[in-house]
Design an enzyme around this catalytic site. Structure first.
Site, PDB file in Angstrom:
ATOM      1  NE  ARG A 157     -65.637 -82.822  62.676  1.00  0.00           N
ATOM      2  CZ  ARG A 157     -65.420 -84.080  63.059  1.00  0.00           C
ATOM      3  NH1 ARG A 157     -64.666 -84.871  62.324  1.00  0.00           N
ATOM      4  NH2 ARG A 157     -65.943 -84.541  64.161  1.00  0.00           N
ATOM      5  CE  LYS A 183     -64.853 -91.952  72.075  1.00  0.00           C
ATOM      6  NZ  LYS A 183     -65.274 -90.572  72.392  1.00  0.00           N
ATOM      7  NE  ARG A 186     -63.126 -81.804  68.162  1.00  0.00           N
ATOM      8  CZ  ARG A 186     -63.615 -83.008  68.450  1.00  0.00           C
ATOM      9  NH1 ARG A 186     -62.856 -83.887  69.082  1.00  0.00           N
ATOM     10  NH2 ARG A 186     -64.838 -83.340  68.106  1.00  0.00           N
ATOM     11  NE  ARG A 198     -69.726 -93.332  68.497  1.00  0.00           N
ATOM     12  CZ  ARG A 198     -69.593 -92.298  67.674  1.00  0.00           C
ATOM     13  NH1 ARG A 198     -70.650 -91.886  66.989  1.00  0.00           N
ATOM     14  NH2 ARG A 198     -68.452 -91.685  67.535  1.00  0.00           N
ATOM     15  NE  ARG A 232     -70.488 -85.126  68.324  1.00  0.00           N
ATOM     16  CZ  ARG A 232     -69.207 -84.796  68.211  1.00  0.00           C
ATOM     17  NH1 ARG A 232     -68.860 -83.536  68.049  1.00  0.00           N
ATOM     18  NH2 ARG A 232     -68.278 -85.726  68.256  1.00  0.00           N
TER      19      ARG A 232
END
Length: 221
Positions: free
Chosen positions: A160, A13, A127, A88, A171
């Site tokens: 992270r 996104k 990532r 959300r 998540r």
């Protein structure tokens, strides 16, 4: 034009929002950027938000709504904007609908990026980010010139906390429970466009642009 981008964590996104903002010449409004700004300033709100995000949770509606209200009151969004990370939940969507109506505006399109769950975990867990400048990398798709170090700062890159596999799964569960129903919410309003998010970014962009220009109620695949 007012756009909302939907999709689970790692669906691309943020990448598409930046590409669309450049193509359509409207601002990219990211709740993630708002949260990180507060965290960098170490505000009381930022400390609360950072703890929630680090554990893979969703920020409470009252905090997010307050940030979004302030952001959408700025003059740079008068000609349209792209929302990434908001809404959300159904209550957030209802809040946004009311907020736009109060200012004489309405949503044009909601784009839902469809991706494979296994590919998402691989995408996210690969990532890495620079704690100094915020630059983002991926160990396979976008590695730094020197392994483990930021191209700009030379700072050691970090994984992270919310990108760790165990938090990625949490998540995704949060997304399925709270955000997935938004597809139905926007489908009922005739503004939902489903786009294959597994393609190369430039191909996803082309499909997105085609879908947002299609007639209403003919956009969802």
């Amino acid at each position: 034009m007012i756009l909302i981008l939907l999709g689970p964590p790692g669906a691309g996104k943020g990448t598409q929002a930046k590409l669309l903002a450049k193509e359509l010449r409207i601002p990219h409004v990211s709740t993630g950027d708002m949260f990180r700004d507060h965290a960098r300033r170490n505000s009381e709100l930022g400390q609360r938000v950072e703890a929630i995000i680090a554990n893979g949770g969703l920020v409470p509606d009252e905090i997010t709504n307050e940030m979004v209200t302030e952001r959408l009151a700025r003059p740079d969004v008068n000609g349209g904007f792209i929302l990434d990370g908001f809404p959300r939940t159904i209550p957030q969507a209802q809040f946004l609908e009311k907020l736009l109506a109060e200012t004489g505006r309405s949503l044009d399109r909601t784009v839902s990026y469809e991706v494979d769950e296994g590919a998402l975990v691989e995408r996210i867990s690969g990532r890495r980010s620079c704690p100094s400048c915020g630059a983002a990398y991926h160990v396979v798709q976008n590695p730094p010139r020197h392994e483990g170090a930021c191209d700009r700062e030379g700072t050691p890159l970090v994984l992270r906390q919310d990108d760790r596999p165990e938090n990625v799964l949490h998540r995704m569960q949060e997304y399925a429970a709270k955000t997935e129903p938004l597809r139905r919410f926007y489908a009922e309003r005739g503004v939902l466009a489903a786009v294959d998010g597994m393609k190369a970014p430039e191909d996803v962009l082309a499909e997105t642009l085609a879908m947002i220009s299609a007639p209403a109620r003919a956009r969802e695949a």
